[in-house]
Write an enzyme that holds these catalytic residues in place. Structure first.
Site, PDB file in Angstrom:
ATOM      1  CG  HIS A 121      29.542  54.451  69.489  1.00 21.80           C
ATOM      2  ND1 HIS A 121      29.992  54.427  68.197  1.00 21.80           N
ATOM      3  CD2 HIS A 121      29.208  55.737  69.745  1.00 21.80           C
ATOM      4  CE1 HIS A 121      29.931  55.653  67.699  1.00 21.80           C
ATOM      5  NE2 HIS A 121      29.458  56.472  68.615  1.00 21.80           N
ATOM      6  CG  ASP A 198      34.335  52.641  72.992  1.00 24.24           C
ATOM      7  OD1 ASP A 198      34.875  53.709  73.336  1.00 24.24           O
ATOM      8  OD2 ASP A 198      33.369  52.582  72.214  1.00 24.24           O
ATOM      9  CD  GLN A 201      30.062  59.467  76.344  1.00 28.29           C
ATOM     10  OE1 GLN A 201      29.981  60.559  76.881  1.00 28.29           O
ATOM     11  NE2 GLN A 201      30.052  59.334  75.030  1.00 28.29           N
ATOM     12  CE  LYS A 224      32.414  61.055  71.872  1.00 27.60           C
ATOM     13  NZ  LYS A 224      31.857  59.721  71.730  1.00 27.60           N
ATOM     14  CB  CYS A 362      26.420  55.887  67.222  1.00 26.93           C
ATOM     15  SG  CYS A 362      26.692  57.255  66.122  1.00 26.93           S
TER      16      CYS A 362
HETATM   17  C1  LIG Z   1      32.018  58.864  70.780  1.00 27.30           C
HETATM   18  C2  LIG Z   1      32.104  57.429  70.992  1.00 27.30           C
HETATM   19  C3  LIG Z   1      32.735  56.598  70.054  1.00 27.30           C
HETATM   20  C4  LIG Z   1      33.276  57.118  68.741  1.00 27.30           C
HETATM   21  O1  LIG Z   1      34.333  57.992  68.940  1.00 27.30           O
HETATM   22  P1  LIG Z   1      34.975  58.738  67.689  1.00 27.30           P
HETATM   23  O2  LIG Z   1      35.748  59.859  68.321  1.00 27.30           O
HETATM   24  O3  LIG Z   1      33.841  59.218  66.839  1.00 27.30           O
HETATM   25  O4  LIG Z   1      35.834  57.753  66.991  1.00 27.30           O
HETATM   26  C5  LIG Z   1      32.813  55.263  70.332  1.00 27.30           C
HETATM   27  N1  LIG Z   1      32.321  54.749  71.468  1.00 27.30           N
HETATM   28  C6  LIG Z   1      31.720  55.513  72.402  1.00 27.30           C
HETATM   29  C7  LIG Z   1      31.211  54.888  73.662  1.00 27.30           C
HETATM   30  C8  LIG Z   1      31.588  56.875  72.191  1.00 27.30           C
HETATM   31  O5  LIG Z   1      30.991  57.641  73.114  1.00 27.30           O
END
Ligand SMILES: *Cc1c(COP(=O)(O)O)cnc(C)c1O
Length: 404
Positions: A121, A198, A201, A224, A362
């Site tokens: 992302h 990260d 997701q 999420k 993104c």
């Molecule tokens: C949604 C997402 C982000 C960004 O998250 P925010 O809540 O907008 O800070 C970063 N990495 C992944 C894989 C995502 O799905």
């Protein structure tokens, strides 16, 4: 027991109509919907015990502080984190990543290498580019395969004593690929590199055991995983969090302030400057309780069923191509219809009450790899149904007919 009907009744928004049709919400990879208990937790805070935390001696402030810290502990136990002060509240994944990237600016030097995966992302790319510009460290990209999975052999070859950091997502938001993070972490540690995962997701689909993973940093967002927007966490190993400098200066994060010198507060407050999103943190705890009440095993079984069924049915549509075809996948399907722009497909689906995402999600480097402007992305949550998949399939067929 997993009762889809009663689960759906927990989400007020799922009862509404869009463009005269019942809402079919398939944009869960962008944000999830919120169950009534989470909405109630937010209303309860503002209605009954709204006060600033960690400061007052009065009853409301104590109550708010207790509930906020209880949420931190709930999050700690959910992710199998050793110490509560290794959980830093943030405004979300993006801020967590920036906090770590900013902290490493003082630890990296020219000649150091930083590895980032091709599946990231933008929020897990741009902060590291900024860090490398600042420090002279080199940013290297772990390549991906045609299936949309990481090239693990290439990764092994890229690791060396120059590698200081590795950044990778747990699950790709654009393709749904589940990355082999245990192997990625294990190999990075063999050359003494730190790893940031990260998890934005991933955490609505799986329950990661951060102790077992032995990861150095893990970031995620509440919104999420059925929680509110504007709150998330950074997990960091205590030793790393002690080593990194504070991110932002202000109230809450200090021990003592004079104009000559300020000393910083202990963890976690060192990284929590200013009044936080108090009700957000508390409602994040409620969301985690809710997900655990449904059960991650149940969630996984149901979502995999939807994924398999939708993949099978979409694949039957002539001229439809799915991007991200690895075997380890979560319930995200990115696809395109031949010679039709994804935006046009999304617009027709919206007219039918079906919410999907279109565009680059993104993750422009992934789109560049496949040489496409973007995709249509349908992402399923545990509250979606097979009937909704059928509506999606019918909608895509209709879009194809209208646009070709
Ligand atoms: C949604 C997402 C982000 C960004 O998250 P925010 O809540 O907008 O800070 C970063 N990495 C992944 C894989 C995502 O799905």
């Amino acid at each position: 027991m997993f009762n889809i009907k009663s689960i759906r009744a927990d989400f007020p928004i799922l009862q509404r109509q869009v463009n005269g049709k019942p809402l079919v919400y398939l944009d869960n990879a962008a944000t999830s919907q919120k169950p009534q208990v989470v909405i109630d937790a937010i209303v309860d805070y503002y209605s009954n015990y709204n006060a600033n935390i960690h400061r007052g001696v009065h009853a409301l402030s104590q109550e708010a502080t207790d509930k906020y810290e209880a949420a931190r502990q709930k999050i700690q136990h959910h992710f199998s984190i050793a110490k509560a002060h290794e959980v830093i509240f943030t405004s979300g994944t993006t801020q967590g990543i920036n906090l770590v990237a900013n902290g490493f600016a003082s630890l990296l030097k020219k000649g150091d290498e930083v590895l980032v995966s091709a599946l990231e992302h933008h929020s897990n790319i741009v902060p590291w580019q900024m860090l490398c510009e600042k420090t002279g460290a080199k940013l290297l990209v772990i390549p991906m395969t045609e299936e949309g999975t990481l090239h693990m052999e290439a990764y092994s070859e890229m690791l060396s004593e120059k590698t200081k950091l590795v950044f990778v997502n747990h699950i790709s938001n654009a393709l749904g690929t589940i990355n082999p993070i245990d192997e990625i972490i294990f190999k990075a540690h063999q050359v003494d590199a730190a790893v940031l995962v990260d998890g934005a997701q991933a955490c609505s689909h799986v329950k990661p055991d951060l102790k077992e993973l032995d990861v150095d940093f893990y970031v995620t967002s509440a919104h999420k995983m059925c929680g509110p927007t504007g709150v998330g966490i950074l997990y960091g190993k205590e030793a790393w969090l002690k080593k990194l400098p504070p991110y932002q200066g202000g109230g809450e994060m200090i021990a003592e302030v004079t104009f000559e010198k300020t000393t910083y507060a202990d963890l976690p407050h060192k990284f929590e400057a200013g009044t936080p999103n108090i009700c957000g943190g508390i409602a994040f705890g409620t969301a985690i309780d809710y997900l655990n009440h449904i059960g991650f095993e149940n969630i996984s079984v149901h979502e995999q069923e939807l994924l398999e069924y939708a993949t099978e049915e979409l694949s039957k549509i002539l001229g439809l191509k799915i991007y991200g075809t690895g075997t380890e996948k979560t319930s995200v399907i990115s696809f395109n219809l031949e010679n039709i722009h994804p935006y046009d497909v999304g617009t027709i689906l919206d007219k039918l009450g079906i919410a999907v995402r279109t565009g680059h999600h993104c993750a422009q480097p992934i789109m560049e790899y496949f040489k496409i402007p973007g995709t249509v992305r349908a992402s399923f949550a545990f509250y979606n149904t097979k009937e909704e998949v059928d509506l999606l399939i019918a909608g895509v067929k209709k879009a194809k007919q209208m646009l070709s």
